[in-house]
Design a protein around this motif. Structure first.
Motif, short mmCIF file in Angstrom:
data_model
loop_
_atom_site.label_atom_id
_atom_site.label_comp_id
_atom_site.label_asym_id
_atom_site.label_seq_id
_atom_site.Cartn_x
_atom_site.Cartn_y
_atom_site.Cartn_z
N GLY A 164 0.99 -1.30 0.21
CA GLY A 164 0.10 -0.16 0.44
C GLY A 164 0.89 1.59 -0.19
N LYS A 165 0.03 2.35 0.19
CA LYS A 165 0.74 3.51 0.18
C LYS A 165 1.24 4.30 1.69
CE LYS A 165 0.13 6.14 -3.80
NZ LYS A 165 -1.15 6.88 -4.28
N ILE A 166 1.43 5.42 1.34
CA ILE A 166 1.87 5.96 3.12
C ILE A 166 0.34 5.52 4.07
CG2 ILE A 166 1.21 8.66 2.31
CD1 ILE A 166 4.24 6.92 5.01
N LEU A 167 -0.42 6.41 3.06
CA LEU A 167 -2.00 6.53 4.43
C LEU A 167 -2.47 5.31 4.85
CD1 LEU A 167 -4.30 7.73 4.86
CD2 LEU A 167 -5.57 7.36 2.74
N ASP A 168 -1.85 4.13 4.28
CA ASP A 168 -1.92 2.40 4.78
C ASP A 168 -0.98 1.56 5.73
OD1 ASP A 168 -3.81 1.40 2.49
OD2 ASP A 168 -2.30 2.07 1.39
N CYS A 169 -0.54 2.73 6.19
CA CYS A 169 0.38 2.86 7.36
C CYS A 169 0.32 4.19 8.12
CB CYS A 169 2.25 3.29 6.83
SG CYS A 169 2.71 1.78 5.70
N LEU A 170 -0.10 5.32 7.75
CA LEU A 170 -0.52 6.13 8.77
C LEU A 170 -1.70 6.29 9.88
CD1 LEU A 170 0.85 9.49 8.86
CD2 LEU A 170 -1.01 9.89 7.29
N THR A 171 -1.39 6.39 10.89
CA THR A 171 -2.51 6.22 11.80
C THR A 171 -2.93 7.62 12.67
OG1 THR A 171 -0.72 5.98 13.72
CG2 THR A 171 -1.78 4.54 13.25
N ASN A 172 -1.66 8.33 12.89
CA ASN A 172 -2.15 10.21 13.17
C ASN A 172 -1.48 11.60 13.16
OD1 ASN A 172 -0.72 11.08 16.07
ND2 ASN A 172 -1.13 8.81 16.20
N THR A 173 -1.79 12.28 12.23
CA THR A 173 -0.39 13.90 12.43
C THR A 173 -0.46 14.31 13.09
OG1 THR A 173 -1.63 14.34 10.99
CG2 THR A 173 -0.35 12.38 10.00
N VAL A 174 0.45 15.14 13.19
CA VAL A 174 -0.01 17.04 13.77
C VAL A 174 0.18 17.89 12.93
CG1 VAL A 174 0.96 18.59 15.16
CG2 VAL A 174 1.36 16.48 15.94
N VAL A 175 -0.65 18.51 12.76
CA VAL A 175 -0.57 19.49 10.94
C VAL A 175 -1.03 21.31 12.29
CG1 VAL A 175 -2.71 19.34 10.72
CG2 VAL A 175 -1.59 20.14 9.03
N VAL A 176 -0.22 21.86 11.16
CA VAL A 176 -0.25 23.73 12.55
C VAL A 176 -0.81 24.45 11.04
CG1 VAL A 176 1.37 25.16 12.04
CG2 VAL A 176 1.89 23.44 13.22
N THR A 177 -2.19 24.17 11.23
CA THR A 177 -3.47 25.04 10.38
C THR A 177 -3.40 26.70 10.17
OG1 THR A 177 -4.31 26.04 11.74
CG2 THR A 177 -4.93 23.72 11.24
N GLY A 178 -4.03 27.10 9.14
CA GLY A 178 -3.26 28.15 8.15
C GLY A 178 -3.34 29.47 9.27
N ALA A 190 -4.08 2.88 16.96
CA ALA A 190 -4.91 1.73 16.20
C ALA A 190 -5.09 2.04 14.74
CB ALA A 190 -6.05 2.36 16.49
N SER A 191 -5.22 0.20 14.58
CA SER A 191 -4.46 0.81 12.44
C SER A 191 -6.06 1.07 11.89
CB SER A 191 -4.73 -0.53 12.33
OG SER A 191 -3.30 -0.69 12.87
N PHE A 192 -6.81 1.12 12.60
CA PHE A 192 -8.59 1.15 12.38
C PHE A 192 -9.16 1.70 13.04
CE2 PHE A 192 -7.20 -1.96 9.56
CZ PHE A 192 -6.84 -1.89 8.26
N SER A 193 -10.39 2.85 13.17
CA SER A 193 -11.08 3.61 14.00
C SER A 193 -12.41 3.65 12.74
CB SER A 193 -10.28 4.25 14.32
OG SER A 193 -11.54 5.37 15.39
N SER A 194 -13.57 3.80 13.89
CA SER A 194 -14.38 4.01 12.92
C SER A 194 -14.92 5.43 13.53
CB SER A 194 -15.49 3.43 13.09
OG SER A 194 -15.91 2.39 14.38
N THR A 195 -14.59 6.11 14.72
CA THR A 195 -14.37 7.22 15.64
C THR A 195 -14.32 8.64 15.02
OG1 THR A 195 -14.09 5.87 17.63
CG2 THR A 195 -14.33 8.06 17.77
N GLY A 196 -15.57 8.87 14.90
CA GLY A 196 -15.21 10.67 13.83
C GLY A 196 -14.97 11.10 12.52
#
Length: 217
Positions: A164-178, A190-196
């Motif tokens: 898979g691609k990077i999204l298949d490995c990614l669980t969370n990120t920190v982003v600085v918004t505009g 968690a590899s998968f979540s249906s919350t939020g």
């Protein structure tokens, strides 16, 4: 190019907390004037300022200064893109993200690692090797390509068909918004979540238009 008075005022504020990691010198700006996209020799778009933050807190301050003086912000990673995505054609502040290159946590039991977004894929896998784990996302530019760039560009990799691609490995990120706010998106380890809402998915392939990724797990 941006208004010269605004650029000068912004540079002074940036240098107040970044020191020599914020510069308006033409020599440094030239280094960030293009990527690997096909361009004529006279197609040079210089940013007005180059900064090298070392973490999320500094990135927040950078964006807040940019917002105050109405300057665009362009995150720069390996610079190996072929689409001109990191070209500062409106000037503004170029963010050298490779200053954020630390491994923040390694958790072999959960097969996860938390890193700053400026670490290259090659550096990360060299760090992970003694633990017997690896990140299978392996673009051909892995020695230069960063985690943040992989998220921003959603690039493919040598083993993409199998793992898979990077999204298949990614669980969370920190982003600085505009607006200069740091937000964590995703679902911890968690590899998968249906919350939020799956807001993290919006960042993948957004090419920095929704914010600057500073950390990833």
């Amino acid at each position: 190019m941006a208004d010269k008075a605004k650029v000068a005022a912004a540079l002074a504020e940036l240098q107040a907390f970044l020191g020599d990691r914020a510069t308006g010198a033409a020599l440094h700006r030239m280094a960030y004037s293009r990527d690997w996209s096909p361009r004529y020799r006279d197609m040079t778009d210089l940013p007005d300022i180059v900064v090298v933050p070392h973490g999320t807190d500094e990135m927040v301050q950078v964006v807040q200064v940019a917002l105050k003086y109405e300057l665009p912000v362009v995150p720069f990673a390996g610079g190996t893109g072929m689409g001109g995505g990191v070209v500062a054609w409106k000037g503004g502040i170029m963010v050298e993200t490779k200053g954020m290159n630390k491994v923040l946590e390694i958790d072999p039991d959960n097969m996860s690692v938390t890193v700053q977004a400026g670490i290259t894929i090659w550096e990360l896998n060299e760090y992970l090797a003694p633990y017997g784990v690896w990140l299978p996302h392996q673009p051909e530019s892995k020695r230069a390509c960063t985690i943040g760039a992989s998220i921003g560009c959603d690039n493919d990799s040598t083993f993409g068909v199998r793992y898979g691609k990077i999204l298949d490995c990614l669980t969370n990120t920190v982003v600085v918004t505009g607006r200069g706010e740091a937000v964590r998106l995703g679902h911890r380890k968690a590899s998968f979540s249906s919350t939020g809402y799956n807001l993290m998915h919006l960042l993948v392939a957004a090419e920095g238009t929704l914010g600057v990724v500073t950390e990833a797990t």
